[in-house]
Design a protein around this motif. Structure first.
Motif, PDB file in Angstrom:
ATOM      1  N   ILE A  74       0.829  -1.204   0.000  1.00  0.00           N
ATOM      2  CA  ILE A  74       0.000   0.000   0.000  1.00  0.00           C
ATOM      3  C   ILE A  74       0.868   1.260   0.000  1.00  0.00           C
ATOM      4  CG2 ILE A  74      -1.692   1.357   1.306  1.00  0.00           C
ATOM      5  CD1 ILE A  74      -2.884  -1.133  -0.097  1.00  0.00           C
ATOM      6  N   SER A  75       1.906   1.273   0.817  1.00  0.00           N
ATOM      7  CA  SER A  75       2.752   2.474   0.876  1.00  0.00           C
ATOM      8  C   SER A  75       3.566   2.667  -0.405  1.00  0.00           C
ATOM      9  CB  SER A  75       3.652   2.446   2.105  1.00  0.00           C
ATOM     10  OG  SER A  75       4.557   1.381   2.053  1.00  0.00           O
ATOM     11  N   ARG A  76       3.873   1.597  -1.106  1.00  0.00           N
ATOM     12  CA  ARG A  76       4.622   1.715  -2.356  1.00  0.00           C
ATOM     13  C   ARG A  76       3.765   2.308  -3.477  1.00  0.00           C
ATOM     14  NH1 ARG A  76       5.622  -3.506  -4.107  1.00  0.00           N
ATOM     15  NH2 ARG A  76       6.871  -3.768  -2.242  1.00  0.00           N
ATOM     16  N   TYR A  77       2.483   1.991  -3.476  1.00  0.00           N
ATOM     17  CA  TYR A  77       1.625   2.388  -4.588  1.00  0.00           C
ATOM     18  C   TYR A  77       0.581   3.459  -4.243  1.00  0.00           C
ATOM     19  CZ  TYR A  77       3.709  -1.612  -6.891  1.00  0.00           C
ATOM     20  OH  TYR A  77       4.607  -2.489  -7.442  1.00  0.00           O
ATOM     21  N   SER A  78       0.679   4.034  -3.050  1.00  0.00           N
ATOM     22  CA  SER A  78      -0.237   5.113  -2.676  1.00  0.00           C
ATOM     23  C   SER A  78       0.455   6.012  -1.651  1.00  0.00           C
ATOM     24  CB  SER A  78      -1.534   4.544  -2.081  1.00  0.00           C
ATOM     25  OG  SER A  78      -1.339   4.091  -0.754  1.00  0.00           O
ATOM     26  N   SER A  79      -0.236   7.026  -1.207  1.00  0.00           N
ATOM     27  CA  SER A  79       0.327   7.897  -0.169  1.00  0.00           C
ATOM     28  C   SER A  79      -0.093   7.435   1.228  1.00  0.00           C
ATOM     29  CB  SER A  79      -0.110   9.345  -0.405  1.00  0.00           C
ATOM     30  OG  SER A  79      -1.518   9.440  -0.336  1.00  0.00           O
ATOM     31  N   TYR A  80      -0.692   6.272   1.314  1.00  0.00           N
ATOM     32  CA  TYR A  80      -1.146   5.723   2.591  1.00  0.00           C
ATOM     33  C   TYR A  80      -0.174   4.654   3.071  1.00  0.00           C
ATOM     34  CZ  TYR A  80      -5.232   8.230   1.087  1.00  0.00           C
ATOM     35  OH  TYR A  80      -6.060   9.222   0.656  1.00  0.00           O
ATOM     36  N   SER A  81      -0.165   4.445   4.386  1.00  0.00           N
ATOM     37  CA  SER A  81       0.813   3.507   4.946  1.00  0.00           C
ATOM     38  C   SER A  81       0.243   2.113   5.220  1.00  0.00           C
ATOM     39  CB  SER A  81       1.407   4.080   6.235  1.00  0.00           C
ATOM     40  OG  SER A  81       0.392   4.269   7.194  1.00  0.00           O
TER      41      SER A  81
END
Length: 104
Positions: A37-44
């Motif tokens: 998730i953190s690699r492909y979005s701004s969320y952790s």
């Protein structure tokens, strides 16, 4: 003269595939990890991503109740993916690769 062949990698690969084949189901959190998730979005994390969507998701049924078009629009706007399907496919691809290559 005999030739020795190291089959340990192939044996490990076989074991990894056998273990993967025993799984009846895979939890969403195992596929869409915090790292993914953190690699492909701004969320952790997946939880953070879902919370940011504005939908209340406490059960699998809650998630299924999200209108497809609204979820799709949220994913397209908040991740590096052009669709929810693309995000799912990539997460499964990375999950399977990690499981298959474990220890190699």
């Amino acid at each position: 003269m005999s030739i020795k062949t190291d089959m340990s990698g192939l044996n490990k690969l076989t074991k990894n595939l056998e273990e993967l084949g025993k799984q009846d189901s895979i939890a969403v959190g195992d596929v869409m990890t915090d790292e993914f998730i953190s690699r492909y979005s701004s969320y952790s994390s997946l939880d953070e991503l879902v919370d940011a969507s504005g939908f209340v998701v406490n059960t699998p049924e809650d998630f299924k109740a999200i209108p497809d078009e609204e979820w799709e629009a949220f994913i397209v706007s908040n991740t590096n993916f052009s669709s929810w399907k693309e995000m799912q496919l990539k997460s499964h691809e990375e999950f399977l690769h990690k499981k298959i290559m474990k220890g190699l």
